[in-house]
Design an enzyme around this catalytic site. Structure first.
Site, short mmCIF file in Angstrom:
data_model
loop_
_atom_site.label_atom_id
_atom_site.label_comp_id
_atom_site.label_asym_id
_atom_site.label_seq_id
_atom_site.Cartn_x
_atom_site.Cartn_y
_atom_site.Cartn_z
N LYS A 1 0.85 -1.19 0.00
CA LYS A 1 0.00 0.00 0.00
C LYS A 1 0.89 1.25 0.00
CE LYS A 1 -4.24 1.16 2.47
NZ LYS A 1 -4.77 1.24 3.83
C1 E4P Z 1 -8.04 1.75 4.09
O1 E4P Z 1 -7.33 1.27 3.24
C2 E4P Z 1 -7.83 3.08 4.68
O2 E4P Z 1 -6.56 3.19 5.22
C3 E4P Z 1 -8.88 3.32 5.72
O3 E4P Z 1 -10.13 2.90 5.22
C4 E4P Z 1 -8.92 4.75 6.20
O4 E4P Z 1 -10.05 4.94 7.02
P1 E4P Z 1 -10.22 6.22 7.96
O5 E4P Z 1 -10.54 7.38 7.12
O6 E4P Z 1 -11.34 5.83 8.86
O7 E4P Z 1 -8.92 6.39 8.69
#
Ligand code: E4P
Length: 227
Positions: A87
């Site tokens: 990622k």
């Molecule tokens: C997923 O890949 C993201 O990192 C995550 O959904 C972010 O979510 P948040 O906005 O609640 O931190």
């Protein structure tokens, strides 16, 4: 639409896996920090998740800020297990890193995507997954679902053959807060929603289901009593 779980918590992953409807896991540095994990244990923790998930894609995020560092992290993380997806946050450095890593067969999940142009750049660089955030738009009183709709429409307009090892790009609806976000993502044709465990449990519940089960229980008790 497929469900991923958005957590680094092993117990949550195990429980969601037991439901039989999970297609992957996404983690991020905040989610790992929430488990109380230490830096030295990060890769071991990602490997453990990858093993629990038995081949399902597990996103592990690089914290490097340079292209070289992201490429190095990407090679190391993807070598941990075949189902680890690297990622990266969308930026010039991560586009360059994605280009290099995708050519080596590494799957990239481009995260922190808030616009169609960011998504299109990521797909062209070789990202396998693109994660547009919904909830964070809602947090600033903007329409996250409409923003997601724009990203889905733009990415689905094109054939991404030859851009990554699987010849396809899937949209992961991220920053999901509610069952309605999941429903809207499915209505738009997003490929995946990555959902925190709390929201996933809410997706499973409906008050009329609870009411129906209670009335069945009460009536069945009458049947048993009548024996
Ligand atoms: C997923 O890949 C993201 O990192 C995550 O959904 C972010 O979510 P948040 O906005 O609640 O931190």
């Amino acid at each position: 639409m497929k469900f991923f779980i958005d957590t680094a918590d092993i117990d949550e992953i195990k429980e969601a896996m037991s439901w039989g409807c999970l297609a992957g896991v996404t983690t991020n540095p905040s989610l790992y920090a929430r488990t109380g994990g230490k830096l030295a244990d990060f890769e071991g923790h990602m490997l453990k998740i990858a093993e629990i998930c038995e081949g399902l894609p597990v996103s592990a995020e690089s914290q490097s800020k340079t292209t070289e560092g992201m490429v190095e992290d990407g090679r190391r993380l993807s070598a941990l297990a075949p189902n680890i997806v690297v990622k990266l946050p969308i930026c010039a450095e991560s586009l360059a890193a994605t280009h290099t890593l995708a050519a080596e067969g590494v799957r990239i999940n481009m995260t922190l995507v808030f616009s169609p142009t960011q998504a299109l750049l990521a797909a062209n660089a070789g990202a396998r997954y693109i994660s547009p955030f919904v909830g964070r738009f809602d947090d600033i009183a903007e329409d996250g679902v409409q923003q997601l709709a724009n990203v889905v429409a733009c990415v689905q307009n094109y054939d991404w053959s030859g851009k990554n090892v699987d010849d396809e790009v899937e949209i992961i609806t991220a920053s999901v807060r509610t069952p309605n976000h999941v429903t809207q993502a499915a209505l738009l044709g997003a490929d995946i929603a990555t959902v925190p465990f709390g929201a996933l449990k809410k997706c499973l519940k409906h008050p009329l289901t609870d009411q129906g089960m209670a009335s069945f229980d009460a009536d069945w008790a009458k049947v048993v009593a009548a024996q």
